[in-house]
Each structure stands twice: as C-alpha cells, then as structure tokens.
Write a protein that holds these residues in place. Structure first.
Motif, PDB file in Angstrom:
ATOM      1  N   GLY A   9       0.639  -1.084  -0.176  1.00 31.61           N
ATOM      2  CA  GLY A   9      -0.068  -0.034   0.014  1.00 31.61           C
ATOM      3  C   GLY A   9       0.909   1.257  -0.007  1.00 31.61           C
ATOM      4  N   GLY A  13       0.583   6.262   5.001  1.00 35.76           N
ATOM      5  CA  GLY A  13       1.143   5.578   5.803  1.00 35.76           C
ATOM      6  C   GLY A  13       2.025   4.599   5.218  1.00 35.76           C
ATOM      7  N   GLU A  32       2.014  -1.013  -4.568  1.00 37.37           N
ATOM      8  CA  GLU A  32       0.754  -0.333  -4.735  1.00 37.37           C
ATOM      9  C   GLU A  32      -0.197  -0.899  -5.658  1.00 37.37           C
ATOM     10  OE1 GLU A  32      -1.106   2.151  -3.119  1.00 37.37           O
ATOM     11  OE2 GLU A  32      -2.481   1.793  -4.637  1.00 37.37           O
ATOM     12  N   GLY A  33      -1.595  -1.269  -5.246  1.00 34.34           N
ATOM     13  CA  GLY A  33      -2.540  -1.846  -6.290  1.00 34.34           C
ATOM     14  C   GLY A  33      -2.828  -1.098  -7.294  1.00 34.34           C
ATOM     15  N   ILE A  44      -7.775  17.520   2.685  1.00 38.58           N
ATOM     16  CA  ILE A  44      -7.267  16.764   3.841  1.00 38.58           C
ATOM     17  C   ILE A  44      -6.980  17.991   4.744  1.00 38.58           C
ATOM     18  CG2 ILE A  44      -4.846  16.413   3.354  1.00 38.58           C
ATOM     19  CD1 ILE A  44      -5.711  13.443   4.690  1.00 38.58           C
ATOM     20  N   GLN A  45      -7.333  17.883   6.062  1.00 35.63           N
ATOM     21  CA  GLN A  45      -6.664  18.699   7.180  1.00 35.63           C
ATOM     22  C   GLN A  45      -5.686  18.134   8.106  1.00 35.63           C
ATOM     23  OE1 GLN A  45     -10.256  20.685   9.277  1.00 35.63           O
ATOM     24  NE2 GLN A  45     -11.449  19.159   7.986  1.00 35.63           N
ATOM     25  N   ARG A 106      -4.898  16.557  -1.300  1.00 31.80           N
ATOM     26  CA  ARG A 106      -4.261  15.277  -1.142  1.00 31.80           C
ATOM     27  C   ARG A 106      -3.329  14.894  -2.303  1.00 31.80           C
ATOM     28  NH1 ARG A 106      -6.890  10.640   2.070  1.00 31.80           N
ATOM     29  NH2 ARG A 106      -8.520  12.037   3.137  1.00 31.80           N
ATOM     30  N   MET A 130      -1.017  -5.253  -7.175  1.00 33.81           N
ATOM     31  CA  MET A 130      -2.259  -5.803  -6.067  1.00 33.81           C
ATOM     32  C   MET A 130      -1.838  -6.900  -5.337  1.00 33.81           C
ATOM     33  SD  MET A 130      -5.031  -4.437  -4.727  1.00 33.81           S
ATOM     34  CE  MET A 130      -5.800  -3.480  -5.788  1.00 33.81           C
ATOM     35  N   VAL A 131      -1.657  -6.714  -4.187  1.00 33.90           N
ATOM     36  CA  VAL A 131      -1.010  -7.770  -3.363  1.00 33.90           C
ATOM     37  C   VAL A 131      -2.187  -8.732  -2.995  1.00 33.90           C
ATOM     38  CG1 VAL A 131      -0.120  -8.759  -1.201  1.00 33.90           C
ATOM     39  CG2 VAL A 131       0.841  -6.758  -2.472  1.00 33.90           C
ATOM     40  N   ASP A 292      -4.813   2.943   8.662  1.00 30.78           N
ATOM     41  CA  ASP A 292      -6.244   2.379   8.556  1.00 30.78           C
ATOM     42  C   ASP A 292      -6.227   0.917   8.466  1.00 30.78           C
ATOM     43  OD1 ASP A 292      -7.151   4.960   8.431  1.00 30.78           O
ATOM     44  OD2 ASP A 292      -8.280   5.050   6.497  1.00 30.78           O
ATOM     45  N   GLN A 299     -13.717  10.224  10.490  1.00 35.30           N
ATOM     46  CA  GLN A 299     -13.102  11.251   9.989  1.00 35.30           C
ATOM     47  C   GLN A 299     -13.457  12.668  10.815  1.00 35.30           C
ATOM     48  OE1 GLN A 299     -15.153   9.858   7.941  1.00 35.30           O
ATOM     49  NE2 GLN A 299     -16.409  10.987   6.553  1.00 35.30           N
ATOM     50  N   ALA A 302     -10.607  14.481  12.057  1.00 34.27           N
ATOM     51  CA  ALA A 302      -9.718  14.802  11.076  1.00 34.27           C
ATOM     52  C   ALA A 302      -8.206  14.181  11.416  1.00 34.27           C
ATOM     53  CB  ALA A 302      -9.497  16.264  10.579  1.00 34.27           C
ATOM     54  N   GLY A 304      -7.149  10.622  11.013  1.00 37.23           N
ATOM     55  CA  GLY A 304      -6.861   9.282  10.131  1.00 37.23           C
ATOM     56  C   GLY A 304      -5.458   9.216   9.645  1.00 37.23           C
ATOM     57  N   ALA A 305      -5.368  10.419   8.979  1.00 35.04           N
ATOM     58  CA  ALA A 305      -4.034   9.958   7.958  1.00 35.04           C
ATOM     59  C   ALA A 305      -2.767  10.546   8.969  1.00 35.04           C
ATOM     60  CB  ALA A 305      -4.150  11.142   6.773  1.00 35.04           C
ATOM     61  N   CYS A 306      -3.245  11.526   9.863  1.00 34.38           N
ATOM     62  CA  CYS A 306      -2.198  11.833  10.708  1.00 34.38           C
ATOM     63  C   CYS A 306      -1.769  10.601  11.517  1.00 34.38           C
ATOM     64  CB  CYS A 306      -2.597  12.951  11.627  1.00 34.38           C
ATOM     65  SG  CYS A 306      -3.216  14.672  11.096  1.00 34.38           S
TER      66      CYS A 306
HETATM   67  C1  LIG Z   1     -14.163  12.076   3.847  1.00 35.32           C
HETATM   68  C2  LIG Z   1     -13.028  11.603   4.640  1.00 35.32           C
HETATM   69  C3  LIG Z   1     -12.215  12.885   5.050  1.00 35.32           C
HETATM   70  C4  LIG Z   1     -10.967  12.771   5.710  1.00 35.32           C
HETATM   71  N1  LIG Z   1     -10.468  13.917   6.314  1.00 35.32           N
HETATM   72  C5  LIG Z   1      -9.282  13.542   6.884  1.00 35.32           C
HETATM   73  C6  LIG Z   1      -8.585  14.519   7.360  1.00 35.32           C
HETATM   74  O1  LIG Z   1      -8.899  15.698   7.391  1.00 35.32           O
HETATM   75  N2  LIG Z   1      -7.283  14.569   8.143  1.00 35.32           N
HETATM   76  C7  LIG Z   1      -6.868  13.171   8.330  1.00 35.32           C
HETATM   77  O2  LIG Z   1      -5.842  13.142   8.956  1.00 35.32           O
HETATM   78  N3  LIG Z   1      -7.516  11.980   7.973  1.00 35.32           N
HETATM   79  C8  LIG Z   1      -8.552  12.018   7.309  1.00 35.32           C
HETATM   80  N4  LIG Z   1      -9.397  11.313   6.840  1.00 35.32           N
HETATM   81  C9  LIG Z   1      -8.717   9.661   6.949  1.00 35.32           C
HETATM   82  C10 LIG Z   1      -7.603   9.439   5.938  1.00 35.32           C
HETATM   83  O3  LIG Z   1      -8.005   9.591   4.738  1.00 35.32           O
HETATM   84  C11 LIG Z   1      -7.249   8.054   6.308  1.00 35.32           C
HETATM   85  O4  LIG Z   1      -7.260   7.578   7.625  1.00 35.32           O
HETATM   86  C12 LIG Z   1      -5.741   7.743   5.781  1.00 35.32           C
HETATM   87  O5  LIG Z   1      -5.915   7.924   4.140  1.00 35.32           O
HETATM   88  C13 LIG Z   1      -5.264   6.509   5.874  1.00 35.32           C
HETATM   89  O6  LIG Z   1      -3.989   6.383   5.269  1.00 35.32           O
HETATM   90  P1  LIG Z   1      -3.607   4.802   5.257  1.00 35.32           P
HETATM   91  O7  LIG Z   1      -2.117   5.084   4.172  1.00 35.32           O
HETATM   92  O8  LIG Z   1      -3.523   4.047   6.219  1.00 35.32           O
HETATM   93  O9  LIG Z   1      -4.496   3.991   3.895  1.00 35.32           O
HETATM   94  P2  LIG Z   1      -5.085   4.647   2.466  1.00 35.32           P
HETATM   95  O10 LIG Z   1      -4.825   6.135   2.296  1.00 35.32           O
HETATM   96  O11 LIG Z   1      -6.424   3.970   2.578  1.00 35.32           O
HETATM   97  O12 LIG Z   1      -3.898   3.970   1.845  1.00 35.32           O
HETATM   98  C14 LIG Z   1      -3.822   2.552   1.247  1.00 35.32           C
HETATM   99  C15 LIG Z   1      -3.345   2.261   0.037  1.00 35.32           C
HETATM  100  O13 LIG Z   1      -3.225   0.866  -0.105  1.00 35.32           O
HETATM  101  C16 LIG Z   1      -3.484   0.490  -1.479  1.00 35.32           C
HETATM  102  N5  LIG Z   1      -3.929  -0.917  -1.412  1.00 35.32           N
HETATM  103  C17 LIG Z   1      -5.117  -1.225  -0.953  1.00 35.32           C
HETATM  104  N6  LIG Z   1      -5.167  -2.584  -0.921  1.00 35.32           N
HETATM  105  C18 LIG Z   1      -4.075  -3.021  -1.601  1.00 35.32           C
HETATM  106  C19 LIG Z   1      -3.424  -4.394  -2.007  1.00 35.32           C
HETATM  107  N7  LIG Z   1      -4.053  -5.425  -1.537  1.00 35.32           N
HETATM  108  N8  LIG Z   1      -2.223  -4.335  -2.691  1.00 35.32           N
HETATM  109  C20 LIG Z   1      -1.594  -3.287  -2.735  1.00 35.32           C
HETATM  110  N9  LIG Z   1      -1.887  -2.224  -2.621  1.00 35.32           N
HETATM  111  C21 LIG Z   1      -3.072  -1.952  -1.824  1.00 35.32           C
HETATM  112  C22 LIG Z   1      -4.539   1.495  -1.968  1.00 35.32           C
HETATM  113  O14 LIG Z   1      -4.602   1.730  -3.190  1.00 35.32           O
HETATM  114  C23 LIG Z   1      -4.036   2.840  -1.143  1.00 35.32           C
HETATM  115  O15 LIG Z   1      -3.027   3.370  -2.078  1.00 35.32           O
HETATM  116  C24 LIG Z   1     -10.509  11.324   6.083  1.00 35.32           C
HETATM  117  C25 LIG Z   1     -11.252  10.120   5.465  1.00 35.32           C
HETATM  118  C26 LIG Z   1     -12.566  10.381   4.781  1.00 35.32           C
HETATM  119  C27 LIG Z   1     -13.277   9.157   4.433  1.00 35.32           C
END
Ligand SMILES: Cc1cc2nc3c(=O)[nH]c(=O)nc-3n(C[C@H](O)[C@H](O)[C@H](O)COP(=O)(O)OP(=O)(O)OC[C@H]3O[C@@H](n4cnc5c(N)ncnc54)[C@H](O)[C@@H]3O)c2cc1C
Length: 399
Positions: A9, A13, A32-33, A44-45, A106, A130-131, A292, A299, A302, A304-306
């Motif tokens: 992914g 993160g 990355e898938g 994003i905030q 973003r 895609m794993v 995640d 959210q 705000a 989740g990404a942090c």
């Molecule tokens: C409406 C909304 C608003 C939000 N606003 C905020 C905000 O303002 N501030 C904040 O901090 N957070 C916010 N968030 C939360 C934030 O978007 C997530 O918590 C964050 O993106 C999580 O990051 P991640 O890297 O864990 O996962 P993701 O961002 O989901 O990344 C996962 C990656 O893995 C890849 N992937 C998935 N499965 C596979 C596989 N099998 N093989 C290879 N690759 C794969 C995907 O394509 C993706 O690129 C918000 C969420 C929503 C829904």
C-alpha cells in the motif's frame, strides 16, 4: 544482500513508513495496487501533531509550500446558520502547539511524499502490484500479487487501508463497522461558490443526521466540499437521480446556504462511512499493520491520516532500534501507538454523535461547546496536538 522490507500500500502511511525506514538505512519496496502512485483528489486537514513526524522524514517544508493555514475551524448550526463554536487554528494555535494546522490537497501531499521517495535510492516503488496474499516463511516473507508476481522481503508492513487484505489474512476479523452514514466529496473552482459562503476557514455544519464540511484549497483557488448524511432505508438504488433524491430528503431542513452547496456535489461516487473497534495487537510473525489497516477511524477528528503518518515514523524507529529482533520492535511499536490511536477512534465516535445529535441532547452539546474558552479548547486537544513521544532513536530494546 539483505532482503528489503515490503510495504503493501502506497497511501500516506505506507509512503511515510518507506521514507522513515530508508532514512534509517533500510531498503524498502512499496507495492501499490493502483496503476500509479497517487491520491484520490480531495482535501485533507492536518493537526499540528503530524509535523513531529513529517519533520523526522524531512518533508515538512515541501508540504507547507502547498498548504494553507485556515484562521479557524467553525462549527455552525446546520439548521439556523448560527456559529456554535470555533477552534482557532491560526497564530494562537501555532504558538501553543509549535506547528500549524493546515489544509492541503491530497494530491499535493502525496506528491511531496512521492518526490522524497523517488529521490531516495533505498525506496523501490512498484505500481500496479495488487497484493493477493503473503507467506511468512519464518526467516523471511514473500508476497504474491494478483498478476502472479512474487516479492521476497524480511518483513511485511500492511499499509493497505481500511479494507486491508493483509489484516484479513492476519486476523480474519471481518469487515469494518459501517455507522449508517454515507458521504459525497467534491472539489470545485472557488469562483463557482455562491456568495455568502465562508471561504477562508474550515466550516463544519452540524445537523440532526447530516453534516457538511467545506474549506479552501491551493491558496484559495479551489473549494473542497464534503456532505455526509444518515442513510435512509428507502433509498437503495445507486444512480445519480436516486442519490439526488436521497440528499434532498436528508438535507430537507438544512440552512439555505447548505442547500445551495448541495447542488455543486458530484454524485458519481458515494462512500460508506465506518471504522473498527480498537484491537491491542497489530502483528503476527513477520507481518505488521499500520494506519487504517490497523485502526480505521471516523473522520470527525480529521486525524486518520495523521495517525497513519505517526505510525509510519514510529514503526520505522522501532524496527531500526531492534537490531533484527522484529518481535520486540513490533511489540514496542504497538505499545507506543495503541492507546493513542484507540483514543482517536473513540473521541471521533463521540464527536460524530455530537455533530448529529437531535432534540434536547443537541441543545446540551451546543451549550457545553458555547461555554468553552480558547484555553479550554486547546486543553482538550493537547493530548493529540502536542504529538507523542517517539521511542528514542538510539535506545535499544531488550529481548
Ligand atoms: C471523507 C474523509 C475525510 C477525511 N479527512 C481527513 C482529514 O482531514 N485528516 C486526516 O488526517 N484524515 C482524514 N481522513 C482519513 C484518512 O483519509 C485515512 O485515515 C488515511 O488515508 C489512511 O491512510 P493509510 O495509508 O492507512 O491508508 P490509505 O490512504 O487507504 O492507503 C492505502 C493504500 O493501499 C493501497 N492498497 C489497498 N489494497 C492493496 C493491496 N491489496 N495491494 C497493494 N496496494 C493496496 C490503496 O490503493 C492505497 O493506495 C478522512 C477520511 C475520509 C473518508
């Protein structure tokens, strides 16, 4: 040659973990898938806490160049338009928490992380990978992609988001918990926004069973709009006409400003909202989760990404400090992160209920919020915005 660490992914993160590990001298391969690395383009905030982590991987400046610092986050009553409360996010927040509160596209954020990854020879980026599953061989791991390729590594970091396959294979603990709400997100040129709409600050309109969030992006040229509402059992059909009818029903009592903004929403893609209950362990053998995949949250804070970004830096520090004892590294990482991320999940649920409250509970919450001073607000946010202590770089972990 040592095996690279495999990261499933390339979201925020995963890329953070890749950079943080590379900065510690470790080779990483990000799988990355999607056909290319990049983000789905919405706003994003970021709270000031994220900069402790971004500073560690050297991307704060690149992020800040593309970001804006709004003067405030306003909470507005979605029925009357009155201001309920405001969190000052300008100069006073920066003084108190030593870093800014920002809003950013973003795509720009992702690009800053990707540029740093591309210029680090220790990071290999594999798009279109895609794993499907991993295999833990005891002394190394392999992952297989859907198109039949296999990659070998020393560890697997599952950073594959809320629908993580890595998590499903590790724990088989089912799907995320939908909370009954659906959302639409849109970005429009700011010039298209009707007059009378707040354009500088983050605005959160809180209503019974629905909310709307909007804020400017890219130095006031774009406008990010999110509408979230409780799903109605009567509206199942999934086309734009049905979504429009469902929206109009959900927002039937909303303030006229919200109704004007609803017409700007792109209704092609509706997203279900959900999270998971916190779990204490995110690893088994040579495989560990972050972001995640480990602890998806609503959210409303705000954050989740942090949290995903903080995880990435923390995990890399723990791995680097453990001298090959990955079990100790993963335990230490979990100890450092579980309570903080679980608190984000729980507080986000609480705030969600506040936003959407009805009747007398709504009046109670509004009264409580109106009584808060700036100092009270900062005090409530200190556990989060002050950041958290990363395990010391040089500290070794006992067996
Ligand atoms: C409406 C909304 C608003 C939000 N606003 C905020 C905000 O303002 N501030 C904040 O901090 N957070 C916010 N968030 C939360 C934030 O978007 C997530 O918590 C964050 O993106 C999580 O990051 P991640 O890297 O864990 O996962 P993701 O961002 O989901 O990344 C996962 C990656 O893995 C890849 N992937 C998935 N499965 C596979 C596989 N099998 N093989 C290879 N690759 C794969 C995907 O394509 C993706 O690129 C918000 C969420 C929503 C829904």
């Amino acid at each position: 040659m040592n095996d690279a660490t495999l990261i499933v992914g390339g979201g925020l993160g995963g890329l953070t973990a890749a950079l943080a590990l590379a900065r510690q001298g470790r080779a990483v391969r990000v799988l990355e898938g999607a056909p290319s690395f990049g983000a789905i383009g919405y706003g994003i905030q970021f709270g000031p806490n994220v900069f402790h982590a971004l500073d560690r991987i050297g991307v704060s400046e690149a992020v800040l160049a593309k970001a804006d610092a709004p003067p405030a986050c306003l909470m507005l009553d979605a029925l009357t338009g009155e201001e309920v409360t405001r969190v000052p996010t300008g100069a006073s927040l920066r003084v108190r928490f030593k870093h800014p509160y920002i809003i950013i596209h973003r795509v720009d954020l992702h690009e800053a992380l990707l540029a740093a990854c591309r210029s680090d020879p220790l990071v290999a980026l594999e798009p279109d990978a895609m794993v499907a599953r991993f295999t833990d061989h005891g002394d190394h791991v392999t992952v297989a992609t859907e198109d039949g390729r296999e990659f070998r590594g020393d560890l697997v970091i599952g950073a594959d988001g809320i629908r993580s396959r890595t998590r499903a294979q590790l724990f088989a603990d089912g799907d995320p918990r939908p909370n009954g709400y659906m959302g639409f997100r849109t970005i429009v040129p700011i010039g298209d926004v009707p007059g009378g709409v707040q354009r500088d600050s983050v605005a959160l309109w809180a209503g019974p069973g629905f909310h709307m969030v909007h804020y400017p992006l890219r130095h006031g040229t774009l406008f990010n709009l999110v509408a979230v509402f409780r799903r109605s059992a009567n509206f199942e059909r999934g086309d734009v006409t049905a979504y429009r009818a469902e929206l109009e029903h959900a927002y039937r009592n909303a303030h006229p400003t919200i109704k004007a903004l609803l017409s700007m929403l792109d209704l092609q893609r509706r997203q279900a909202v959900g999270d998971r209950d916190a779990i204490r362990h995110w690893h088994k053998g040579r495989v560990v989760l972050l972001g995640d995949a480990a602890h998806p949250t609503l959210q409303s804070l705000a954050q989740g990404a942090c949290m995903a970004i903080e995880d990435g830096v923390c995990l890399a520090d723990c791995i680097a400090a453990a001298d090959g004892d990955h079990q100790a590294a993963f335990r230490r990482y979990e100890n450092a992160r579980v309570v903080r991320t679980a608190r984000v999940t729980l507080e986000s649920r609480y705030i969600w209920d506040v936003y959407h409250a009805e009747g007398i509970s709504r009046e109670v919450y509004w009264q409580m919020l109106r009584e808060r001073s700036e100092a009270d607000t900062f005090q409530c946010l200190a556990w989060l915005y002050d950041g958290f202590s990363l395990p010391a770089k040089t500290e070794k972990i006992g067996a």
